[in-house]
Write an enzyme that holds these catalytic residues in place. Structure first.
Site, mmCIF file in Angstrom:
data_model
loop_
_atom_site.group_PDB
_atom_site.id
_atom_site.type_symbol
_atom_site.label_atom_id
_atom_site.label_comp_id
_atom_site.label_asym_id
_atom_site.label_seq_id
_atom_site.Cartn_x
_atom_site.Cartn_y
_atom_site.Cartn_z
ATOM 1 N N GLU A 40 0.854 -1.178 0.000
ATOM 2 C CA GLU A 40 0.000 0.000 0.000
ATOM 3 C C GLU A 40 0.892 1.232 0.000
ATOM 4 O OE1 GLU A 40 -0.130 -2.074 2.877
ATOM 5 O OE2 GLU A 40 -1.646 -3.404 2.055
ATOM 6 N N ARG A 66 -5.068 19.758 14.115
ATOM 7 C CA ARG A 66 -4.990 18.652 13.165
ATOM 8 C C ARG A 66 -5.998 17.580 13.576
ATOM 9 N NH1 ARG A 66 -2.388 20.007 8.521
ATOM 10 N NH2 ARG A 66 -0.370 20.976 8.938
ATOM 11 N N ALA A 78 3.796 25.500 6.298
ATOM 12 C CA ALA A 78 4.050 24.541 5.226
ATOM 13 C C ALA A 78 2.787 24.382 4.396
ATOM 14 C CB ALA A 78 4.464 23.195 5.815
ATOM 15 N N PRO A 116 8.714 7.133 4.433
ATOM 16 C CA PRO A 116 8.923 6.256 3.283
ATOM 17 C C PRO A 116 8.370 4.839 3.441
ATOM 18 C CG PRO A 116 10.970 6.540 4.491
ATOM 19 C CD PRO A 116 9.969 7.489 5.092
ATOM 20 N N GLY A 117 7.929 4.480 4.622
ATOM 21 C CA GLY A 117 7.327 3.164 4.813
ATOM 22 C C GLY A 117 5.961 3.045 4.164
ATOM 23 N N GLU A 121 5.928 10.958 -0.242
ATOM 24 C CA GLU A 121 5.999 12.404 -0.024
ATOM 25 C C GLU A 121 7.407 12.859 0.364
ATOM 26 O OE1 GLU A 121 3.944 15.972 2.626
ATOM 27 O OE2 GLU A 121 3.524 13.903 3.139
ATOM 28 N N GLU A 142 -10.052 27.968 4.654
ATOM 29 C CA GLU A 142 -11.244 27.785 5.476
ATOM 30 C C GLU A 142 -11.091 26.668 6.509
ATOM 31 O OE1 GLU A 142 -15.227 25.961 4.114
ATOM 32 O OE2 GLU A 142 -15.435 28.139 3.800
#
Length: 186
Positions: A40, A66, A78, A116-117, A121, A142
């Site tokens: 995956e 978050r 970011a 990276p697992g 990205e 928003e």
């Protein structure tokens, strides 16, 4: 030791989902060592991050809600690199939108793989200097719940060592920027 590019052989795409910010796929691969299996992967266009430092030697961070961790994290500004943008363009836009500052000079700190697992990205990190506070307030998206926070490098390091909720891309970028911060602040 060199970490060269050793692509796997894609044998079959088993699942593909196109999302708003990233894609998800399950693929059957043959790895360079000959092992076959299903993996995956989150396919992400990459992110750009700034380590902004004021003339007074303060770092400009954001405390952002978050939903994935059900709380607020301390982070450097970011954003996701759009398909039509270079990472340097992305972060110049994001720093203004999230913090209300504009940087007069930029230095690339490099790029690094975030997770990276399970994801491809990369984060492109930049040092942002010669900041000017914009007259208009930040123009946050928003879905962003952001508070701008100013900290000295010593305060941020203490927060990291104390285990305060700070995201990994910010910690990694702070470490990449530290040699430059010492010369700027001294």
């Amino acid at each position: 030791m060199s970490l060269g590019n050793e692509p796997s052989e894609i044998l079959e795409q088993l699942l593909f989902y196109k999302g708003r910010k990233f894609n998800y796929e399950v693929i059957k691969l043959r790895l360079p060592n000959g092992v076959e299996g299903n993996w995956e992967c989150i396919r992400h266009p990459g992110g750009a991050l700034a380590v902004p430092v004021t003339r007074e030697g303060k770092l400009v961070l954001v405390r952002q809600y978050r939903f994935t961790v059900q709380g607020r994290l301390l982070e450097f500004p970011a954003g996701t690199v759009e398909s039509y943008e270079d990472p340097a363009e992305t972060i110049k836009r994001e720093i203004e939108e999230e913090t209300g500052y504009r940087a007069g000079s930029w230095k690339s700190l490099g790029k690094f793989s975030l997770a990276p697992g399970y994801s491809d990205e990369y984060i492109y990190a930049f040092l942002a200097q010669d900041l000017e506070k914009l007259e208009i307030p930040p123009q946050q998206d928003e879905d962003e719940d952001i508070e701008v926070v100013l900290m000295s490098p010593e305060e941020l390091e203490a927060a990291i060592l104390a285990g305060e909720p700070i995201d990994a891309k910010s910690i990694a970028s702070f470490m990449m920027a530290r040699p430059y911060l010492k010369s700027i602040i001294d």
